[in-house]
Design an enzyme around this catalytic site. Structure first.
Site, PDB file in Angstrom:
ATOM      1  N   ASN A 134       0.805  -1.234   0.000  1.00 18.44           N
ATOM      2  CA  ASN A 134       0.000   0.000   0.000  1.00 18.44           C
ATOM      3  C   ASN A 134       0.831   1.274   0.000  1.00 18.44           C
ATOM      4  O   ASN A 134       0.438   2.270  -0.596  1.00 18.44           O
ATOM      5  CB  ASN A 134      -1.025  -0.012   1.136  1.00 18.44           C
ATOM      6  CG  ASN A 134      -0.408   0.068   2.499  1.00 18.44           C
ATOM      7  OD1 ASN A 134       0.614  -0.580   2.748  1.00 18.44           O
ATOM      8  ND2 ASN A 134      -0.983   0.851   3.382  1.00 18.44           N
ATOM      9  N   GLU A 232       4.032  -3.751  12.190  1.00 15.23           N
ATOM     10  CA  GLU A 232       3.156  -2.615  11.854  1.00 15.23           C
ATOM     11  C   GLU A 232       1.979  -3.203  11.090  1.00 15.23           C
ATOM     12  O   GLU A 232       2.129  -3.594   9.933  1.00 15.23           O
ATOM     13  CB  GLU A 232       3.895  -1.590  10.983  1.00 15.23           C
ATOM     14  CG  GLU A 232       5.094  -0.929  11.647  1.00 15.23           C
ATOM     15  CD  GLU A 232       4.716   0.121  12.672  1.00 15.23           C
ATOM     16  OE1 GLU A 232       3.520   0.285  12.980  1.00 15.23           O
ATOM     17  OE2 GLU A 232       5.636   0.775  13.189  1.00 15.23           O
ATOM     18  N   CYS A 264      -3.215   2.285   6.353  1.00  8.98           N
ATOM     19  CA  CYS A 264      -3.450   1.686   7.666  1.00  8.98           C
ATOM     20  C   CYS A 264      -3.980   2.713   8.666  1.00  8.98           C
ATOM     21  O   CYS A 264      -4.598   2.344   9.651  1.00  8.98           O
ATOM     22  CB  CYS A 264      -2.170   1.045   8.184  1.00  8.98           C
ATOM     23  SG  CYS A 264      -0.767   2.154   8.128  1.00  8.98           S
ATOM     24  N   GLU A 433       8.358   2.575  14.910  1.00  7.26           N
ATOM     25  CA  GLU A 433       9.314   2.998  13.888  1.00  7.26           C
ATOM     26  C   GLU A 433       9.400   4.517  13.923  1.00  7.26           C
ATOM     27  O   GLU A 433       8.629   5.190  14.591  1.00  7.26           O
ATOM     28  CB  GLU A 433       8.825   2.555  12.504  1.00  7.26           C
ATOM     29  CG  GLU A 433       8.831   1.059  12.326  1.00  7.26           C
ATOM     30  CD  GLU A 433       8.531   0.662  10.890  1.00  7.26           C
ATOM     31  OE1 GLU A 433       7.381   0.827  10.463  1.00  7.26           O
ATOM     32  OE2 GLU A 433       9.468   0.209  10.195  1.00  7.26           O
TER      33      GLU A 433
HETATM   34  P1  NAD Z   1       0.121  -8.935   3.765  1.00 13.70           P
HETATM   35  O1  NAD Z   1       0.174  -9.304   5.177  1.00 13.70           O
HETATM   36  O2  NAD Z   1      -0.669  -9.777   2.844  1.00 13.70           O
HETATM   37  O3  NAD Z   1       1.584  -8.893   3.127  1.00 13.70           O
HETATM   38  C1  NAD Z   1       2.589  -8.060   3.621  1.00 13.70           C
HETATM   39  C2  NAD Z   1       3.937  -8.612   3.200  1.00 13.70           C
HETATM   40  O4  NAD Z   1       4.141  -9.864   3.857  1.00 13.70           O
HETATM   41  C3  NAD Z   1       4.096  -8.875   1.710  1.00 13.70           C
HETATM   42  O5  NAD Z   1       5.415  -8.540   1.323  1.00 13.70           O
HETATM   43  C4  NAD Z   1       3.897 -10.385   1.613  1.00 13.70           C
HETATM   44  O6  NAD Z   1       4.547 -10.969   0.512  1.00 13.70           O
HETATM   45  C5  NAD Z   1       4.548 -10.840   2.899  1.00 13.70           C
HETATM   46  N1  NAD Z   1       4.104 -12.138   3.379  1.00 13.70           N
HETATM   47  C6  NAD Z   1       2.937 -12.777   3.140  1.00 13.70           C
HETATM   48  N2  NAD Z   1       2.896 -13.964   3.779  1.00 13.70           N
HETATM   49  C7  NAD Z   1       4.063 -14.065   4.454  1.00 13.70           C
HETATM   50  C8  NAD Z   1       4.607 -15.052   5.329  1.00 13.70           C
HETATM   51  N3  NAD Z   1       3.938 -16.154   5.617  1.00 13.70           N
HETATM   52  N4  NAD Z   1       5.829 -14.847   5.855  1.00 13.70           N
HETATM   53  C9  NAD Z   1       6.518 -13.711   5.590  1.00 13.70           C
HETATM   54  N5  NAD Z   1       6.054 -12.746   4.765  1.00 13.70           N
HETATM   55  C10 NAD Z   1       4.837 -12.920   4.214  1.00 13.70           C
HETATM   56  O7  NAD Z   1      -0.351  -7.415   3.734  1.00 13.70           O
HETATM   57  P2  NAD Z   1      -0.711  -6.519   2.471  1.00 13.70           P
HETATM   58  O8  NAD Z   1      -2.053  -6.948   1.998  1.00 13.70           O
HETATM   59  O9  NAD Z   1       0.436  -6.492   1.514  1.00 13.70           O
HETATM   60  O10 NAD Z   1      -0.776  -5.061   3.122  1.00 13.70           O
HETATM   61  C11 NAD Z   1      -1.918  -4.505   3.641  1.00 13.70           C
HETATM   62  C12 NAD Z   1      -1.897  -4.541   5.145  1.00 13.70           C
HETATM   63  O11 NAD Z   1      -0.753  -3.838   5.647  1.00 13.70           O
HETATM   64  C13 NAD Z   1      -3.077  -3.873   5.776  1.00 13.70           C
HETATM   65  O12 NAD Z   1      -3.574  -4.669   6.809  1.00 13.70           O
HETATM   66  C14 NAD Z   1      -2.484  -2.577   6.358  1.00 13.70           C
HETATM   67  O13 NAD Z   1      -3.201  -2.035   7.433  1.00 13.70           O
HETATM   68  C15 NAD Z   1      -1.145  -3.019   6.731  1.00 13.70           C
HETATM   69  N6  NAD Z   1      -0.249  -1.856   6.879  1.00 13.70           N
HETATM   70  C16 NAD Z   1       0.138  -1.458   8.129  1.00 13.70           C
HETATM   71  C17 NAD Z   1       0.945  -0.334   8.287  1.00 13.70           C
HETATM   72  C18 NAD Z   1       1.387   0.139   9.644  1.00 13.70           C
HETATM   73  O14 NAD Z   1       2.340   0.902   9.683  1.00 13.70           O
HETATM   74  N7  NAD Z   1       0.771  -0.278  10.726  1.00 13.70           N
HETATM   75  C19 NAD Z   1       1.356   0.368   7.173  1.00 13.70           C
HETATM   76  C20 NAD Z   1       0.935  -0.060   5.906  1.00 13.70           C
HETATM   77  C21 NAD Z   1       0.144  -1.186   5.783  1.00 13.70           C
END
Ligand code: NAD
Length: 457
Positions: A134, A232, A264, A433
């Site tokens: 995102n 995060e 997020c 962070e």
């Molecule tokens: P996701 O959890 O599907 O994927 C995030 C990352 O994790 C990707 O690079 C993915 O390839 C990797 N991943 C997936 N499965 C994994 C595993 N088993 N082991 C290790 N890595 C793995 O999330 P998304 O759909 O890409 O992102 C959206 C989410 O991120 C939303 O929930 C959003 O709120 C959150 N987000 C949080 C923040 C924050 O700072 N709190 C900031 C941005 C996004």
């Protein structure tokens, strides 16, 4: 069919293939970690001012390539070009801030009978950074740059859909003179490259940004190796609007529409005090109708597409066609479009009001008084951010103390500044962070006792 050996990057506004990138295997990750371990040893021995100088050169390179990085972010992530330029600037500024930190990483000295204690903040070693789609560029930067400044090497795995800006950042780091293999970017799938990074015994810490579901798994796997982890995760943030607030500012629809709601920190629970509830609804109806949704490369566009068909299907599943709602407009396909939407008939404890939708969708809910507002604001598993709008200073302070979230703003929708700490309460995450402690989060403390009594005779 997904090819396990490559990633196809689509422009979410057109569905055209922008690039095809090799996907890292488990073996690729293992080899990258070996290279990173070597690079880190060299880097940790670089004098602070030299380390800072190289990071500043890297910042200059990012600055000089702002437009290129921004256009890449537009093409791979569908961000509006104005937002994407801000993101490149955020990466540059964080580098400059972290470079200053590299010059000021101190230890301490604690007196003791018969000797001295000297306390060091040592780099952890190799940091694994796993980023979501995102905000591909800022989140790559937040996890990586303070870690580099503190003397670590970084292996970064961007999201499957958005590897391009991170890859370009790694090239710019090399051009700026950072040691080879110090900052490696390995695009790949979560289930292979992501897991391999988490499970690698020579990766000293994981910084994971993504969904709460995946974050939970990452934490479990880190626990097996007693590996520290920063998480995060998701959010479902409240926008608490008291009757005395500046309604126009408080109800700015970009508090939840920025980045098409794939943010997020999006204020997706709009809580409005009863006396101004109807007024708020009318204001939002007009505001949504005025949002320009379309080609994110066009300077006039305020909202672009969603990242993927999968995300579009997810958002649709929360918004049945007959749901009572205020709606803006969006283009038809190709591209993954969804109109700005405020659901008006939701139960406060229903799925749309409590689960992270991650699209341009908010719920509008009334509240009676301060207590009711705090209760509603906290009534989700998340606690990332939120806004409080009122002209009553005492109330603003009381509510900001009461709401359980890591990043609140009063009479503002701002959430992220590279110089202030950022992170979640509850299931929004663990650790912080950015901010003044960003570098020390990538160090470990060692105490050495030095006897002044001399060796035993
Ligand atoms: P996701 O959890 O599907 O994927 C995030 C990352 O994790 C990707 O690079 C993915 O390839 C990797 N991943 C997936 N499965 C994994 C595993 N088993 N082991 C290790 N890595 C793995 O999330 P998304 O759909 O890409 O992102 C959206 C989410 O991120 C939303 O929930 C959003 O709120 C959150 N987000 C949080 C923040 C924050 O700072 N709190 C900031 C941005 C996004």
């Amino acid at each position: 069919m997904t090819d396990p050996h490559e990633l196809r990057v689509l422009n979410p506004a057109t569905e055209e293939v922008v690039a095809t990138v090799p996907a890292a295997s488990e073996e690729d990750v293992a080899a990258a970690v070996v290279r990173a371990v070597r690079a880190q040893r060299t880097w940790a021995a670089v004098a602070p001012a030299d380390r800072a100088r190289l990071l500043r050169r890297f910042a200059d390179a990012v600055d000089a390539h702002t437009e290129e990085l921004a256009q890449l972010e537009v093409r791979e992530a569908g961000h509006t070009v104005g937002n994407a330029r801000w993101e490149a600037g955020n990466a540059r500024d964080l580098l400059l801030y972290a470079a200053g930190g590299a010059e000021r990483l101190l230890g301490s000295q604690i007196p003791a009978p018969g000797g001295w204690n000297v306390t060091f903040q040592e780099p952890l070693g190799v940091i694994g950074v796993i980023a979501p789609w995102n905000f591909p560029m800022p989140i790559a930067a937040w996890g990586s740059f303070p870690a580099l400044a503190a003397g670590n090497a970084v292996v970064l795995k961007p999201a499957e859909t958005t590897p391009l800006t991170a890859l370009r950042l790694a090239e710019l780091a090399l051009d700026a003179g950072l040691p080879e293999h110090l900052f490696q970017v390995l695009p790949g799938y979560g289930a292979t490259a992501g897991r391999a990074l988490v499970d690698h015994p020579d990766v000293a810490k994981i910084v994971f940004t993504g969904s709460t579901r995946t974050g939970r798994e990452v934490m479990e796997r880190c626990a097996r190796l007693v590996k520290p982890v920063t998480l995060e995760l998701g959010g479902k943030s409240p926008n608490i609007v008291f009757a005395d607030a500046d309604l126009e500012a408080a109800l700015d629809p970009f508090s939840f529409l920025d980045n098409s709601g794939q943010d997020c920190c999006a204020r997706t629970r709009i809580l409005v005090q009863e006396p101004v509830f109807e007024q708020a609804r009318d204001f939002l109806a007009d505001a949504l109708a005025a949002v320009v949704v379309g080609d994110p490369a066009d300077e006039k566009t305020r909202m672009g597409p969603l990242i993927s068909r999968q995300q579009l299907d997810r958002v649709r599943s929360y918004v049945p066609e007959d749901a009572p709602a205020l709606r803006g407009t969006a283009p038809d396909g190709p591209g993954f479009w969804f109109p700005p939407t405020v659901l008006t008939g939701e139960r406060p404890d229903g799925p749309a009001a409590t689960e992270e939708i991650f699209g341009p969708v908010a719920v509008l809910l009334p509240f009676t008084d301060e207590q009711d507002a705090v209760r509603l604001a906290d009534d989700t598993p998340y606690g990332l951010s939120g806004s409080i709008w009122t002209r009553d200073v005492g109330r603003a302070l009381r509510v900001s103390q009461a709401v359980r979230a890591g990043n609140l703003s009063v009479n503002s929708h701002s959430s992220v500044r590279y110089w202030t700490p950022f992170g979640g309460y509850k299931q929004s995450g663990l650790g912080r962070e950015l901010g003044p402690d960003a570098l020390t989060a990538f160090t470990q403390t060692k105490n050495v006792f030095i006897s002044t009594e001399g060796p035993a005779q």
